[in-house]
Design an enzyme around this catalytic site. Structure first.
Site, mmCIF file in Angstrom:
data_model
loop_
_atom_site.group_PDB
_atom_site.id
_atom_site.type_symbol
_atom_site.label_atom_id
_atom_site.label_comp_id
_atom_site.label_asym_id
_atom_site.label_seq_id
_atom_site.Cartn_x
_atom_site.Cartn_y
_atom_site.Cartn_z
ATOM 1 N N ARG A 1 9.877 23.549 34.893
ATOM 2 C CA ARG A 1 10.200 24.558 35.299
ATOM 3 C C ARG A 1 8.924 25.532 34.998
ATOM 4 O O ARG A 1 7.913 25.208 35.415
ATOM 5 C CB ARG A 1 11.592 25.281 35.056
ATOM 6 N N LYS B 1 22.411 37.561 32.234
ATOM 7 C CA LYS B 1 22.567 37.584 33.712
ATOM 8 C C LYS B 1 23.475 36.912 34.254
ATOM 9 O O LYS B 1 23.921 37.267 35.279
ATOM 10 C CB LYS B 1 21.174 36.645 34.169
HETATM 11 C C1 LIG Z 1 19.298 31.780 31.935
HETATM 12 C C2 LIG Z 1 18.183 31.272 30.680
HETATM 13 C C3 LIG Z 1 18.619 31.472 29.411
HETATM 14 C C4 LIG Z 1 19.988 31.179 28.933
HETATM 15 O O1 LIG Z 1 20.543 30.042 29.089
HETATM 16 P P1 LIG Z 1 22.028 29.480 28.553
HETATM 17 O O2 LIG Z 1 21.930 27.933 28.761
HETATM 18 O O3 LIG Z 1 22.903 30.379 29.523
HETATM 19 O O4 LIG Z 1 22.131 29.933 27.281
HETATM 20 C C5 LIG Z 1 17.666 31.429 28.400
HETATM 21 N N1 LIG Z 1 16.267 31.368 28.829
HETATM 22 C C6 LIG Z 1 15.962 31.512 29.985
HETATM 23 C C7 LIG Z 1 14.618 31.808 30.247
HETATM 24 C C8 LIG Z 1 17.035 31.691 31.253
HETATM 25 O O5 LIG Z 1 16.401 31.824 32.217
#
Ligand SMILES: *Cc1c(COP(=O)(O)O)cnc(C)c1O
Length: 361
Positions: free
Chosen positions: A131, A36
């Site tokens: 969350r 993302k």
């Molecule tokens: C963005 C996201 C991640 C990745 O997180 P990082 O801290 O960049 O490794 C993993 N799981 C979910 C559900 C996310 O939204």
């Protein structure tokens, strides 16, 4: 070259991925590369896939679409609950989605039936970060319901910590996830393929030498891209932190008073994100042609001797200690928030390089 631009060293990303795979695979933990922050850029996605990662995850279906159109060949996971209005697109584009709401899974089941495919779901459990997630006490009844739905495969369970509230992954919450996996498997006589423990915030826990239990997957974004863990924002040993560099161009450089004059009211964007400058007297103030629309100024780091003073929508104001020639390019490092915004801005171009070999940082 055009500015502003983000220079992306694919070799450094490859190095980071290989190092993390090496450390996690010995613990039986696979990596889902989270795409993302780079909007599913096929160049970066393919770099991750060349390292042996074969699963990619994104929270936005549009980014998955970008990768599918570019023939990025991976198992795709939607790591945010699908919107009910998007279930058709989700079953058509992704293999697995993370879910917390029965009504959405029912929608996915119907949509999958219409195109004659199976869709896999991972149920996300709330373990304290507040969350997304199913409350642990509700898991059993939700699993019971999901197992009755046609065209839906229950692929696993997972959790996400360290995002909204900064709750750290530790023995307690990770053991709880493992225990929940065991209970679901025993109760329903099924086996779960994926027990996804979390994001880059889980690395300290996973690499601490502790028993990682049933956790067999982490979803990594920031650590792969920026070599950094998000709990304390420490560099991870042996990883590159500078795979991404933002380059912006000087459009004004003048000696000016350090403090504004006249009657002060609100700025264009309300409160400034940066603390007001305490400098006195005269400074050489330099303006770069990039702004809040493209970056988060609190997440930028310039080289030594350059101070970031402030930003408005289209201007980044710095003090370089001396006047700079108009047209000078300034190189800046970005944190995750600034990286996401810069990658999202249509005004910032992307330039890829592919250094072949890198020694450990
Ligand atoms: C963005 C996201 C991640 C990745 O997180 P990082 O801290 O960049 O490794 C993993 N799981 C979910 C559900 C996310 O939204």
């Amino acid at each position: 070259m055009s500015a502003p631009r983000i220079e992306i060293d694919l070799g450094k990303i490859r190095h980071n991925a290989l190092r993390l795979i090496e450390q996690l695979s010995s613990r039986g933990i696979s990596i889902t590369g989270v795409t993302k922050a780079f909007l599913g850029s096929p160049e970066i996605a393919n770099t991750l896939l060349q390292t042996g990662i074969h699963s990619l995850g994104d929270s936005r279906i549009e980014n998955v679409d970008t990768m599918r159109r570019a023939n990025v060949n991976a198992t795709m996971t939607l790591i945010r609950s699908p919107m009910l209005s998007q279930v058709e697109r989700v079953v058509a584009l992704v293999d697995v989605s993370f879910n917390t709401e029965l009504n959405v899974i029912r929608g996915l089941s119907n949509a999958a039936g219409k195109i004659g495919c199976e869709h896999s779901v991972v149920l996300i459990i709330e373990l304290g970060d507040l969350r997304e997630g199913i409350m642990p006490n509700d898991l059993e009844s939700i699993v019971r319901e999901v197992l009755t739905m046609p065209n839906i495969q229950l692929k696993g369970i997972g959790t996400n910590l360290a995002c909204r509230s900064g709750v750290s992954p530790n023995t307690d919450n990770m053991t709880e996830l493992s225990d929940l996996a065991n209970t679901v498997e025993r109760t329903f006589d099924i086996s779960l393929d994926i027990i996804s423990g979390g994001n880059s915030g889980n690395l300290q826990w996973a690499l601490s030498g502790i028993d990682t239990g049933r956790i067999n997957n982490l979803r990594l974004g920031e650590s792969l891209l920026l070599g950094c863990e998000p709990l304390q924002r420490q560099t991870i040993a042996g990883l590159y932190t500078d795979a991404f560099t933002l380059v912006a161009e000087v459009i004004e450089s003048k000696i000016k008073p350090a403090q504004p004059w006249g009657e002060l009211a609100q700025t264009a964007f309300g409160e400034s994100a940066l603390p007001p400058s305490k400098k006195k007297g005269l400074i050489t103030q330099t303006i770069l042609a990039i702004g809040l629309q493209d970056i988060d100024p609190t997440g930028l780091q310039a080289s030594d001797g350059i101070e970031i003073l402030d930003a408005s929508s289209d201007h980044l104001i710095i003090d370089a200690g001396c006047k700079l020639p108009i047209g000078t390019e300034i190189r800046l490092q970005l944190n995750y928030a600034s990286l996401v915004r810069a990658m999202t801005s249509p005004f910032v171009t992307r330039v890829y390089s592919n250094s072949k070999s890198h020694n450990a940082a």
